[in-house]
Write a protein that holds these residues in place. Structure first.
Motif, mmCIF file in Angstrom:
data_model
loop_
_atom_site.group_PDB
_atom_site.id
_atom_site.type_symbol
_atom_site.label_atom_id
_atom_site.label_comp_id
_atom_site.label_asym_id
_atom_site.label_seq_id
_atom_site.Cartn_x
_atom_site.Cartn_y
_atom_site.Cartn_z
ATOM 1 N N ARG A 1 -21.483 -15.748 11.766
ATOM 2 C CA ARG A 1 -20.664 -14.411 11.724
ATOM 3 C C ARG A 1 -20.702 -14.127 13.363
ATOM 4 N NH1 ARG A 1 -24.039 -11.245 9.862
ATOM 5 N NH2 ARG A 1 -24.364 -9.899 11.727
ATOM 6 N N HIS A 2 -21.540 -14.185 14.318
ATOM 7 C CA HIS A 2 -21.371 -13.797 15.823
ATOM 8 C C HIS A 2 -20.480 -14.727 16.496
ATOM 9 C CE1 HIS A 2 -25.802 -11.887 15.736
ATOM 10 N NE2 HIS A 2 -24.646 -10.968 15.096
ATOM 11 N N VAL A 3 -20.563 -16.272 15.883
ATOM 12 C CA VAL A 3 -19.879 -17.157 16.735
ATOM 13 C C VAL A 3 -18.366 -16.988 16.241
ATOM 14 C CG1 VAL A 3 -18.995 -19.495 16.638
ATOM 15 C CG2 VAL A 3 -21.363 -18.794 17.006
ATOM 16 N N ALA A 4 -18.181 -16.511 15.078
ATOM 17 C CA ALA A 4 -16.805 -16.348 14.395
ATOM 18 C C ALA A 4 -16.251 -14.978 15.099
ATOM 19 C CB ALA A 4 -16.810 -16.260 12.942
ATOM 20 N N GLU A 5 -16.851 -14.128 15.552
ATOM 21 C CA GLU A 5 -16.658 -12.862 16.145
ATOM 22 C C GLU A 5 -16.419 -13.163 17.650
ATOM 23 O OE1 GLU A 5 -18.625 -9.600 13.100
ATOM 24 O OE2 GLU A 5 -19.461 -10.154 15.114
ATOM 25 N N GLY A 6 -16.544 -14.134 18.197
ATOM 26 C CA GLY A 6 -16.506 -14.460 19.492
ATOM 27 C C GLY A 6 -17.380 -14.151 20.253
ATOM 28 N N HIS A 7 -18.716 -13.597 19.999
ATOM 29 C CA HIS A 7 -19.639 -13.593 21.011
ATOM 30 C C HIS A 7 -19.980 -14.518 21.831
ATOM 31 C CE1 HIS A 7 -21.536 -10.223 18.053
ATOM 32 N NE2 HIS A 7 -20.198 -10.248 17.727
ATOM 33 N N ASP A 8 -20.018 -15.817 21.676
ATOM 34 C CA ASP A 8 -20.056 -17.036 22.421
ATOM 35 C C ASP A 8 -19.186 -16.794 23.633
ATOM 36 O OD1 ASP A 8 -18.190 -17.697 20.761
ATOM 37 O OD2 ASP A 8 -18.894 -19.577 20.395
ATOM 38 N N ARG A 9 -18.202 -16.759 23.144
ATOM 39 C CA ARG A 9 -16.961 -16.590 24.089
ATOM 40 C C ARG A 9 -17.398 -15.512 25.209
ATOM 41 N NH1 ARG A 9 -14.263 -17.730 19.596
ATOM 42 N NH2 ARG A 9 -13.254 -15.862 19.617
ATOM 43 N N HIS B 1 -27.506 -22.714 15.674
ATOM 44 C CA HIS B 1 -28.034 -21.928 14.730
ATOM 45 C C HIS B 1 -26.890 -21.738 13.847
ATOM 46 C CE1 HIS B 1 -31.847 -21.364 16.458
ATOM 47 N NE2 HIS B 1 -32.362 -21.060 15.454
ATOM 48 N N ALA B 2 -25.765 -21.482 14.079
ATOM 49 C CA ALA B 2 -24.463 -21.378 13.377
ATOM 50 C C ALA B 2 -23.923 -22.440 12.683
ATOM 51 C CB ALA B 2 -23.204 -20.919 14.242
ATOM 52 N N ALA B 3 -24.128 -23.606 13.366
ATOM 53 C CA ALA B 3 -24.039 -25.055 12.677
ATOM 54 C C ALA B 3 -25.042 -25.529 11.686
ATOM 55 C CB ALA B 3 -23.992 -26.097 13.866
ATOM 56 N N ALA C 1 -27.658 -20.540 27.890
ATOM 57 C CA ALA C 1 -28.698 -20.844 26.676
ATOM 58 C C ALA C 1 -28.513 -20.311 25.569
ATOM 59 C CB ALA C 1 -29.953 -20.639 27.487
ATOM 60 N N LEU C 2 -28.314 -18.856 25.749
ATOM 61 C CA LEU C 2 -28.099 -17.993 24.420
ATOM 62 C C LEU C 2 -26.810 -18.804 23.676
ATOM 63 C CD1 LEU C 2 -28.772 -15.668 22.751
ATOM 64 C CD2 LEU C 2 -27.096 -14.233 24.104
ATOM 65 N N VAL C 3 -25.967 -18.988 24.197
ATOM 66 C CA VAL C 3 -24.788 -19.823 23.590
ATOM 67 C C VAL C 3 -24.910 -20.909 22.869
ATOM 68 C CG1 VAL C 3 -22.333 -20.670 23.872
ATOM 69 C CG2 VAL C 3 -22.914 -18.477 24.946
ATOM 70 N N GLU C 4 -25.878 -21.647 23.762
ATOM 71 C CA GLU C 4 -26.166 -22.981 22.818
ATOM 72 C C GLU C 4 -27.093 -22.665 21.640
ATOM 73 O OE1 GLU C 4 -28.229 -25.312 25.683
ATOM 74 O OE2 GLU C 4 -26.615 -25.589 27.122
#
Length: 254
Positions: A229-237, A219-221, A211-214
């Motif tokens: 920045r968090h998505v670019a740094e790979g936090h979602d992965r 919000h990144a989109a 749910a956090l990844v979604e």
């Protein structure tokens, strides 16, 4: 002496001015202010006192709580077993106090309520939103993501951060499965989770991370700079890897 200080944060710019913290307000801030007032009235001291909204309505004012925030995930006081126990008890006390919060039809929450809405969850009760004093957790801060939800929804994410439940490729902080499972049990005991919530804790932790990844990706989109920045740094992965590892090694074992 300069009493103005920009505080370390992951998403919003937060400023301390003397004994008051100024943080960006959202549509949910009046509800959060009412929640913080209720917690104090209920005898819970592990959250900042509310001081209303700024004159422009764009800032929320809360009490500054002295102590050290657990930004360093590997710090001894963050990793210690005494902190794990203290955090379980702190989260339980917060939930118990929030259970009597009088909900109103016009309440606004940043995150959608989840059923069964047993308590008001913090929504991000992690080390970086915990104030430590004397080497132990004593208070929670940053209630932007508070929302009605089951107790275990909050407990699962707190356990993820405090046990921690990180997959082995996170070499600096990962634990062998038997030790992580033991510490997860210590946290569940300290909180006093019901038998059903205890059994569900690992599965809920994995669900909570997904749910956090979604949330992050949405919000990144939308152009939110911190989440982009968090998505670019790979936090979602990172979170998806941890969710799969938790399901593989902990489901049905607590």
């Amino acid at each position: 002496m300069d009493e103005r200080e920009v505080l370390v944060g992951g998403v919003n710019e937060v400023v301390r001015e003397g004994g008051v913290v100024r943080r960006p307000a959202g549509a949910w801030s009046p509800t959060v202010q009412r929640l913080l007032a209720h917690l104090r009235d209920a005898g819970f001291t592990g959250a900042p006192r509310p001081h209303g909204l700024g004159d422009d309505g764009a800032t929320e004012l809360v009490e500054f709580l002295p102590g050290e925030v657990g930004h360093d995930f590997g710090a001894p006081q963050v990793r210690g077993e005494a902190s794990l126990v203290a955090m379980g008890r702190l989260l339980r006390a917060f939930h118990d106090a929030s259970a009597t919060f009088p909900r109103l039809p016009d309440d606004v929450w940043h995150l959608p309520p989840r059923e069964p809405a047993e308590v008001i969850c913090h929504g991000d009760a992690a080390t970086y939103n915990t104030v430590f004093a004397g080497g132990l957790p004593v208070a929670l801060i940053d209630f932007d993501t508070a929302h009605p939800a089951p107790r275990v929804w909050d407990a699962a994410y707190t356990a993820y951060r405090f046990v921690p439940l990180y997959a082995p490729d996170e070499a600096a902080l990962t634990l062998p499965v038997p030790e992580a499972l033991r510490r997860l049990g210590v946290f569940a005991d300290a909180y006093g989770l019901s038998e059903g919530d205890r059994a569900a804790l690992p599965a809920v932790a994995a669900e909570r991370l997904r749910a956090l990844v979604e949330y992050m990706r949405a919000h990144a989109a939308q152009g939110h700079p911190a989440f982009a920045r968090h998505v670019a740094e790979g936090h979602d992965r990172r979170y998806l890897t941890d969710a799969a590892w938790i399901e593989e090694h902990f489901r049905g074992r607590l």
